[in-house]
Design an enzyme around this catalytic site. Structure first.
Site, PDB file in Angstrom:
ATOM      1  N   PHE A 208      18.376 -46.778 -69.341  1.00 44.94           N
ATOM      2  CA  PHE A 208      19.196 -47.968 -69.788  1.00 44.94           C
ATOM      3  C   PHE A 208      18.958 -48.011 -71.632  1.00 44.94           C
ATOM      4  O   PHE A 208      17.876 -47.882 -71.963  1.00 44.94           O
ATOM      5  CB  PHE A 208      18.206 -49.281 -69.280  1.00 44.94           C
ATOM      6  CG  PHE A 208      18.775 -50.509 -69.908  1.00 44.94           C
ATOM      7  CD1 PHE A 208      19.702 -51.086 -69.259  1.00 44.94           C
ATOM      8  CD2 PHE A 208      18.302 -51.133 -71.054  1.00 44.94           C
ATOM      9  CE1 PHE A 208      20.385 -52.355 -69.776  1.00 44.94           C
ATOM     10  CE2 PHE A 208      18.892 -52.353 -71.432  1.00 44.94           C
ATOM     11  CZ  PHE A 208      19.966 -52.928 -70.821  1.00 44.94           C
TER      12      PHE A 208
ATOM     13  N   ASP B 282      14.596 -43.199 -77.815  1.00 45.92           N
ATOM     14  CA  ASP B 282      14.612 -44.576 -77.675  1.00 45.92           C
ATOM     15  C   ASP B 282      13.524 -45.350 -77.439  1.00 45.92           C
ATOM     16  O   ASP B 282      12.956 -45.593 -76.412  1.00 45.92           O
ATOM     17  CB  ASP B 282      15.856 -44.640 -76.385  1.00 45.92           C
ATOM     18  CG  ASP B 282      16.106 -46.170 -76.421  1.00 45.92           C
ATOM     19  OD1 ASP B 282      15.445 -47.336 -76.960  1.00 45.92           O
ATOM     20  OD2 ASP B 282      17.206 -46.687 -75.898  1.00 45.92           O
TER      21      ASP B 282
ATOM     22  N   LYS C  35      13.984 -54.876 -81.004  1.00 46.26           N
ATOM     23  CA  LYS C  35      12.965 -55.682 -80.352  1.00 46.26           C
ATOM     24  C   LYS C  35      11.932 -56.127 -81.269  1.00 46.26           C
ATOM     25  O   LYS C  35      12.334 -57.009 -82.331  1.00 46.26           O
ATOM     26  CB  LYS C  35      12.625 -55.155 -79.028  1.00 46.26           C
ATOM     27  CG  LYS C  35      13.761 -55.036 -77.842  1.00 46.26           C
ATOM     28  CD  LYS C  35      13.297 -54.709 -76.658  1.00 46.26           C
ATOM     29  CE  LYS C  35      14.158 -54.462 -75.532  1.00 46.26           C
ATOM     30  NZ  LYS C  35      15.331 -55.439 -75.324  1.00 46.26           N
TER      31      LYS C  35
END
Length: 424
Positions: free
Chosen positions: A145, A231, A272
């Protein structure tokens, strides 16, 4: 005139009527947050066990980050990159030294960070590695994802995210996650320029690979002159008990490059919690040999690197270091998994617990098509704890890293109460 919200029912009805139905939220309407707590419109208090998908590692409305936002918003918020400003340079110096890289390209969202890294990797492949233009291949892991942009869904396994959004972007090859032989085989293709991977697959259900997977993957990539791209949008910023998940088992607090267990990626993608939930900020970090391929006009964003966002991000990173949130996540993570393992051993409704630091998941002993995990999350909500299922039968647990041990045990008691009720 803006509608005044007087009840949860009213807020939900407005979203259902006027908003695109691209999410399926838990039936709770939140109006306030502080630290590890959230309150709904009616004033009921909850423990937050999702942290906005790990965007608020520093806790809700952290006072230091809030003050940095207020101060900068009173001075200068946006210039675009048509001009220099007096905050971006200090941010770029701060974040590159913080994570041990030469250069940074700031963006806004996590998906933008991934897209940025993919563009850099392809350009590096053509200009540095010598791959013929338009023939670059990027390896990704199955069940990944990395966002929901057109390019990213092109290499997703999630048919719900893919179906009827084609044609898809070419140039990607999927291999099994946590499988070094599969990676070695894929790298025999000399058109491969990069391997993009999550150190822990969060959305897939907090799937945690073998301890040496990341290190070995980076070594294989280096041997074949392929960029290793981590990531860390969800796993980074102390979530897994180290500043970055690629830090392995070290107890680093912002000095990863000095740790022997640190696997330094060729490119690092952050988002984030880099801004503590106050403002969308993402970043791609790399050394000059890689980042230097980007020239003026070849990539950018009006808001990327804006003064407000980067001032917030610097303060958010300072909070992580000053409050030793990585060490707290590591300590509480062990306690949480021990408590959950006891439930797994005692109640057949649970299958297993896995994770690292305060990024954890419990697998419910039911099919992915069942509603059991969802129903358990609704029950948790009724008992004052907010979590969300993923992949049907998995519940992800990721509280803010400012949680105390007493608060964690109180939350575990709530989870145990709900599990017991579903085991009758």
């Amino acid at each position: 005139m803006m509608e005044t919200i007087n009840s949860s029912k009213q807020a939900i009805e407005l979203e259902e009527k006027y908003g695109a139905h691209n999410y399926h939220p838990l039936p709770v309407v939140l109006s306030k947050g502080e630290g590890v707590y959230l309150w709904d419109v009616e004033g009921k208090r909850y423990f937050d066990f999702l942290s906005a998908y790990s965007a608020v590692n520093q806790g809700h409305c952290h006072p230091r980050i809030k003050q940095a936002l207020i101060d900068q918003a009173s001075t200068l918020t946006l210039t675009s990159r048509a001009f220099y400003n007096d905050v971006l340079g200090p941010f770029e110096k701060y974040i590159t030294e913080y994570f041990g890289f030469d250069m940074v390209l700031p963006m806004n969202t996590g998906a933008e960070g991934v897209e940025t890294a993919l563009k850099i990797a392809r350009k590096w492949g053509y200009e540095k590695k010598g791959v013929r233009e338009n023939e670059a291949v990027i390896i990704v892991a199955e069940n990944n994802f990395h966002g929901r942009t057109t390019t990213v869904i092109s290499f997703s396994n999630d048919e719900n995210a893919r179906k009827n959004f084609g044609p898809y972007t070419p140039g990607f090859e999927k291999i099994p996650y946590d499988d070094i032989p599969a990676l070695q085989s894929a790298l025999e293709n000399k058109h491969v320029v990069a391997f993009l991977v999550e150190p822990i697959q969060g959305e897939a259900g907090v799937y945690t690979p073998d301890d040496d997977y990341i290190r070995k993957a980076a070594e294989v990539c280096k041997k074949e002159n392929v960029l290793f791209i981590a990531d860390e949008i969800q796993t980074g910023i102390a979530r897994t008990g180290s500043l970055l998940a690629v830090c392995g088992h070290c107890s680093c607090e912002g000095h990863c490059e000095k740790q022997s267990s640190y696997t330094k990626p060729d490119m690092l993608i952050l988002g984030k919690a880099i801004s503590g939930g106050f403002y969308p900020v993402s970043a791609v970090l790399a050394d000059k040999e890689v980042m230097g391929v980007i020239k003026p006009g070849q990539h950018g964003s009006t808001f990327g690197g804006n003064p407000l966002g980067v001032k917030v991000a610097m303060t958010a990173l300072e909070v992580v270091r000053d409050e030793k949130l990585a060490l707290n996540a590591r300590k509480l993570g062990h306690i949480f998994r021990e408590r959950m393992q006891k439930l797994v051993d005692e109640y057949s409704i649970l299958k297993l617990v896995r994770g690292k630091g305060l990024l954890n998941a419990v697998v419910v002993n039911d099919t992915q098509e069942s509603s059991t995990a969802w129903d358990m999350c609704v029950a948790l909500k009724e008992n004052g704890l907010l979590a969300k299922p993923t992949h049907g039968n998995i519940i992800r647990f990721a509280p803010p890293l400012v949680m105390t041990e007493d608060q964690l045990h109180e939350c575990c008691d709530i989870i145990e109460k709900v599990v017991r009720s579903f085991s009758k």
